[in-house]
Write a protein that holds these residues in place. Structure first.
Motif, PDB file in Angstrom:
ATOM      1  N   PRO A 187      63.851 114.301 -16.842  1.00 18.13           N
ATOM      2  CA  PRO A 187      64.285 115.704 -16.832  1.00 18.13           C
ATOM      3  C   PRO A 187      65.360 115.934 -17.884  1.00 18.13           C
ATOM      4  CG  PRO A 187      65.230 114.525 -14.960  1.00 18.13           C
ATOM      5  CD  PRO A 187      64.272 113.581 -15.626  1.00 18.13           C
ATOM      6  N   THR A 188      65.444 117.157 -18.365  1.00 12.95           N
ATOM      7  CA  THR A 188      66.416 117.476 -19.418  1.00 12.95           C
ATOM      8  C   THR A 188      67.668 118.129 -18.832  1.00 12.95           C
ATOM      9  OG1 THR A 188      65.299 119.575 -19.772  1.00 12.95           O
ATOM     10  CG2 THR A 188      64.673 117.768 -21.219  1.00 12.95           C
ATOM     11  N   TRP A 189      68.670 118.179 -19.635  1.00  8.76           N
ATOM     12  CA  TRP A 189      69.962 118.768 -19.290  1.00  8.76           C
ATOM     13  C   TRP A 189      69.776 120.148 -18.654  1.00  8.76           C
ATOM     14  CZ3 TRP A 189      73.733 120.998 -23.469  1.00  8.76           C
ATOM     15  CH2 TRP A 189      74.926 121.375 -22.855  1.00  8.76           C
ATOM     16  N   THR A 190      70.410 120.364 -17.537  1.00 10.76           N
ATOM     17  CA  THR A 190      70.415 121.599 -16.713  1.00 10.76           C
ATOM     18  C   THR A 190      69.143 121.779 -15.877  1.00 10.76           C
ATOM     19  OG1 THR A 190      69.497 123.183 -18.303  1.00 10.76           O
ATOM     20  CG2 THR A 190      71.881 122.815 -18.416  1.00 10.76           C
ATOM     21  N   GLU A 191      68.148 120.924 -16.058  1.00  7.93           N
ATOM     22  CA  GLU A 191      66.944 121.008 -15.231  1.00  7.93           C
ATOM     23  C   GLU A 191      67.288 120.631 -13.789  1.00  7.93           C
ATOM     24  OE1 GLU A 191      63.685 119.039 -17.169  1.00  7.93           O
ATOM     25  OE2 GLU A 191      62.311 119.405 -15.491  1.00  7.93           O
ATOM     26  N   VAL A 192      66.601 121.261 -12.843  1.00  5.57           N
ATOM     27  CA  VAL A 192      66.852 120.958 -11.428  1.00  5.57           C
ATOM     28  C   VAL A 192      65.722 120.092 -10.883  1.00  5.57           C
ATOM     29  CG1 VAL A 192      67.256 121.894  -9.130  1.00  5.57           C
ATOM     30  CG2 VAL A 192      68.131 123.097 -11.145  1.00  5.57           C
ATOM     31  N   VAL A 193      66.113 118.964 -10.305  1.00  7.17           N
ATOM     32  CA  VAL A 193      65.154 117.972  -9.821  1.00  7.17           C
ATOM     33  C   VAL A 193      65.243 117.898  -8.302  1.00  7.17           C
ATOM     34  CG1 VAL A 193      64.486 115.540  -9.926  1.00  7.17           C
ATOM     35  CG2 VAL A 193      65.457 116.658 -11.958  1.00  7.17           C
ATOM     36  N   GLU A 194      64.090 117.894  -7.657  1.00  8.02           N
ATOM     37  CA  GLU A 194      64.042 117.748  -6.201  1.00  8.02           C
ATOM     38  C   GLU A 194      63.750 116.283  -5.885  1.00  8.02           C
ATOM     39  OE1 GLU A 194      61.789 120.585  -3.329  1.00  8.02           O
ATOM     40  OE2 GLU A 194      60.463 118.888  -3.750  1.00  8.02           O
ATOM     41  N   VAL A 195      64.648 115.662  -5.121  1.00  8.79           N
ATOM     42  CA  VAL A 195      64.485 114.242  -4.788  1.00  8.79           C
ATOM     43  C   VAL A 195      64.163 114.109  -3.296  1.00  8.79           C
ATOM     44  CG1 VAL A 195      65.544 111.952  -4.828  1.00  8.79           C
ATOM     45  CG2 VAL A 195      66.215 113.661  -6.528  1.00  8.79           C
ATOM     46  N   ASP A 196      63.082 113.424  -2.976  1.00  2.85           N
ATOM     47  CA  ASP A 196      62.764 113.059  -1.596  1.00  2.85           C
ATOM     48  C   ASP A 196      62.951 111.556  -1.439  1.00  2.85           C
ATOM     49  OD1 ASP A 196      62.058 115.636  -1.049  1.00  2.85           O
ATOM     50  OD2 ASP A 196      59.929 115.245  -0.732  1.00  2.85           O
ATOM     51  N   THR A 197      63.480 111.128  -0.297  1.00  2.00           N
ATOM     52  CA  THR A 197      63.593 109.688  -0.037  1.00  2.00           C
ATOM     53  C   THR A 197      63.387 109.405   1.444  1.00  2.00           C
ATOM     54  OG1 THR A 197      64.952 107.694  -0.315  1.00  2.00           O
ATOM     55  CG2 THR A 197      66.135 109.743   0.171  1.00  2.00           C
ATOM     56  N   TRP A 198      62.836 108.253   1.731  1.00  2.00           N
ATOM     57  CA  TRP A 198      62.592 107.852   3.122  1.00  2.00           C
ATOM     58  C   TRP A 198      62.538 106.331   3.211  1.00  2.00           C
ATOM     59  CZ3 TRP A 198      59.172 110.140  -0.194  1.00  2.00           C
ATOM     60  CH2 TRP A 198      58.066 109.385  -0.570  1.00  2.00           C
ATOM     61  N   MET A 199      62.619 105.826   4.442  1.00  2.00           N
ATOM     62  CA  MET A 199      62.596 104.376   4.684  1.00  2.00           C
ATOM     63  C   MET A 199      61.342 104.007   5.470  1.00  2.00           C
ATOM     64  SD  MET A 199      66.523 103.779   5.862  1.00  2.00           S
ATOM     65  CE  MET A 199      66.499 105.154   6.987  1.00  2.00           C
ATOM     66  N   TYR A 200      60.945 102.771   5.351  1.00  2.00           N
ATOM     67  CA  TYR A 200      59.772 102.279   6.090  1.00  2.00           C
ATOM     68  C   TYR A 200      59.885 100.767   6.173  1.00  2.00           C
ATOM     69  CZ  TYR A 200      58.524 101.458   1.286  1.00  2.00           C
ATOM     70  OH  TYR A 200      58.580 101.056  -0.022  1.00  2.00           O
ATOM     71  N   ALA A 201      59.171 100.213   7.140  1.00  2.00           N
ATOM     72  CA  ALA A 201      59.174  98.759   7.283  1.00  2.00           C
ATOM     73  C   ALA A 201      58.409  98.132   6.130  1.00  2.00           C
ATOM     74  CB  ALA A 201      58.532  98.380   8.607  1.00  2.00           C
ATOM     75  N   SER A 202      58.918  97.019   5.622  1.00  2.00           N
ATOM     76  CA  SER A 202      58.278  96.358   4.485  1.00  2.00           C
ATOM     77  C   SER A 202      58.128  94.875   4.783  1.00  2.00           C
ATOM     78  CB  SER A 202      59.118  96.571   3.234  1.00  2.00           C
ATOM     79  OG  SER A 202      58.619  95.814   2.162  1.00  2.00           O
ATOM     80  N   GLY A 203      56.931  94.483   5.205  1.00  2.00           N
ATOM     81  CA  GLY A 203      56.667  93.077   5.501  1.00  2.00           C
ATOM     82  C   GLY A 203      57.513  92.579   6.652  1.00  2.00           C
ATOM     83  N   LYS A 204      57.680  91.274   6.730  1.00  2.00           N
ATOM     84  CA  LYS A 204      58.439  90.692   7.834  1.00  2.00           C
ATOM     85  C   LYS A 204      59.925  90.628   7.540  1.00  2.00           C
ATOM     86  CE  LYS A 204      56.075  86.885   8.211  1.00  2.00           C
ATOM     87  NZ  LYS A 204      55.713  85.526   8.669  1.00  2.00           N
ATOM     88  N   ASN A 205      60.243  90.633   6.247  1.00  2.00           N
ATOM     89  CA  ASN A 205      61.622  90.286   5.884  1.00  2.00           C
ATOM     90  C   ASN A 205      62.518  91.413   5.406  1.00  2.00           C
ATOM     91  OD1 ASN A 205      61.208  87.535   6.430  1.00  2.00           O
ATOM     92  ND2 ASN A 205      60.069  87.362   4.516  1.00  2.00           N
ATOM     93  N   GLY A 206      61.990  92.617   5.449  1.00  2.00           N
ATOM     94  CA  GLY A 206      62.864  93.675   4.957  1.00  2.00           C
ATOM     95  C   GLY A 206      62.337  95.050   5.277  1.00  2.00           C
TER      96      GLY A 206
END
Lengths: 393, 393
Positions: A187-206
């Motif tokens: 994205p360029t200067w002054t552009e507005v970015v929408e960020v989504d984030t979430w968690m989930y189980a990943s394998g046995k170790n993390g």
């Protein structure tokens, strides 16, 4: 800029070696996915009580679980009031569980039963490079920041180290094991970015955390990122198993998804043969401002060092399209490092013009040879027509 | 993080030597204050036409001047629509000159007939240090950013180099001559800070810009900053006089104030005697990401280098309270620098405990001895009681 993440290190759990880096920005656990997701909540309270809060200001995990079940999946969910996130105080959660969107100053809110955190970010003048586009390092800053904001808004994060209440009681912190980022368009200067984030189980170790960066106007995907975290004891620096209390604590915040947003690059990153390296930066030392809260080198600094070893002639004409990192060992204020890189795609580092895509393998190591980090970067030939336009606005 | 400012250099105008550093974030001019402020606007259009816009999307300076005169001084003024600042497009100014507050995504708006720009900023996780407080470098980033945002929202800034239309036509850019920052209290992570900034004539040779950082809830002043800028030809690197067209362009945006928010420290910063330096960092080189748009070292990087030469034992117990910088000469990607510092307050650098305030003089120079920057820093003993609280939220 100093930040809370960082601190790659290596320790052992039950005789196994594991690779990771501390990260206040992640909320993953070493747990058994199936048992977690299928667990029946116990000692549930009456619906009236679900709307109350415990004396520490956090609704208990089983309560949250029930609320998740009761609510329609498309109901928007707001689990925090603005005071909570603005002040960083661990105050009571709001009673308004309806679709009221509470845009905080940071611009964050919860979606999908509180499992997805969404925040708008405006690209600032100090986050851009010479091409007027957000730098890769700035993008990484927002991975950390949005992860932490989700922790604040939900009340899951209870101390300044990014730990949950039970983790904090047990002196445990988060550490990053791997990070994978793909950028389709910066994205360029002054552009507005929408960020989504979430968690989930990943394998046995993390547990994993994913991010999507989108153009807030068109919905165009700008970047995706995936990270895997594990837990570490702050004092012993050893990995830790997750006790039931922590599992219960985290469960209401964990998405039931099968795989990360970025499919794993099947090709293992080989340890770079030092004698075969094309590029080499030596004598790299962190400054005091590169230290995180635990006085270890921050994650973003590692990426700076990796990028320092990429030929400038490449950077002038190519954009960093993807980066994969595997953290191996931590380093501190006194460490002196070498950053090595080798072109793994066809051609030499002197002639990039024929290639639309160029790949490098990377190695950060201590001067005594000890491996700190392995990485791979993918570079794509820049569209110069687009670039010219970005200079005039 | 790379940014647009930076590029200290030295050149001459009319036989005089002048000290400065390029800065896209400032909008100052070399002008005669009194003639500027008393000038009678010529060729004014009818009131109807004042609300129209020229074909380039900018209301002409005399028009703006008249609007200033017509409006009551306490009327809030909004000179841009949200599209303008969000996209960075130089679109038409809004017709709504009334007190409608248009908070953009960046949170900015104009006050006091458009002369003061105000923006709320939320302290992000990547802007803080190990003490959970905004770093000095992050604060400087926001000096630049708010200055640029004022330029965007008013339409004064028309190219990516931070120049006005006339400046751009004449290949002129802004350069920082001096910077003075005083921090009373560093805001903490997630705290919301209200920043005000404005420009004013400063002596015969430049224009100033001031900033106030306030606690957005209590109004408590957190920090003040003052900077003086001059103009430079982008190609010849020589200082330039300001033609009438530029004076007219800038006039509507210049505050009629007599003196900067920070009174000048009367004590001249002496050139540091190299042999007497207490602390010395050598072999300092900028990385590619420290370069600004003109491929010169950014302002913030200079400050990093200065702070690297301050004893860590001091930083552990003292907060940076004030910094004064005088830019002498630019440096570039190939420069190798030394950062020297000397304690100028009583006592030695080994024993700070007896002092509530410690002062240092600083010198950044090339390895060949050429002076790049002179500075002074003032450090105050940290209130450790307050600090403990900031770790838990």
């Amino acid at each position: 800029m100093s930040n809370l993440t960082g601190t790659p290190t290596r320790s052992s759990v039950g005789g196994r070696r594991a690779d990771y880096s501390t990260a206040a920005g992640g909320f993953p656990v070493r747990l058994h996915v199936q048992s977690l997701l299928r667990k029946t909540p116990s000692s549930l309270k009456s619906p009236e009580k679900i709307m109350k809060h415990d004396e520490m200001g956090i609704v208990s995990a089983p309560e949250r679980k029930l609320v998740k079940q009761l609510r329609a999946s498309n109901t928007r969910f707001s689990a925090a009031d603005s005071t909570l996130a603005v002040n960083g105080k661990n105050k009571k959660l709001t009673d308004d569980w309806e679709s009221k969107k509470l845009d905080l100053v940071a611009g964050g809110r919860l979606l999908q039963d509180g499992l997805v955190y969404r925040q708008n970010i405006s690209v600032r003048s100090f986050e851009i490079g010479g091409d007027r586009k957000m730098s890769f390092g700035a993008l990484l800053n927002h991975l950390q920041d949005t992860a932490l904001n989700q922790g604040i808004i939900t009340g899951l994060l209870v101390d300044g180290f990014g730990s949950t209440r039970e983790m904090s009681r047990n002196n445990l912190i988060w550490v990053v094991s791997t990070l994978h980022v793909v950028v389709d368009r910066y994205p360029t200067w002054t552009e507005v970015v929408e960020v989504d984030t979430w968690m989930y189980a990943s394998g046995k170790n993390g547990l994993g955390r994913d991010w999507i960066f989108r153009d807030s106007k068109t919905g165009e995907t700008l970047a995706n990122a995936t990270s895997v975290y594990v837990m570490m004891n702050r004092e012993t620096r050893k990995l830790s198993k997750i006790a039931k209390e922590m599992r219960d604590e985290l469960e209401p915040y964990v998405m039931d998804c099968e795989r990360p947003i970025i499919n794993k690059d099947g090709r293992k990153i080989q340890k770079l043969d030092v004698s075969a390296a094309d590029q080499r930066c030596t004598g790299l030392s962190p400054g005091w401002k590169d230290m995180d809260i635990n006085q270890h080198v921050s994650n973003v600094k590692y990426i700076d060092w990796i990028l320092e070893s990429v030929p400038h002639s490449l950077m002038e004409r190519y954009d960093l399209n993807a980066m994969t990192l595997e953290y191996k060992k931590e380093c501190d204020m006194d460490s002196v490092l070498q950053s090595l890189s080798k072109r793994v795609s066809e051609g030499s580092t002197d002639s990039f013009s024929a290639s639309k895509v160029v790949e490098f393998d990377h190695l950060l190591r201590l001067e005594n040879g000890r491996e700190i980090l392995r990485g791979r970067t993918v570079w794509k030939l820049r569209d110069t027509n687009n670039r010219v336009n970005s200079y005039i606005y």
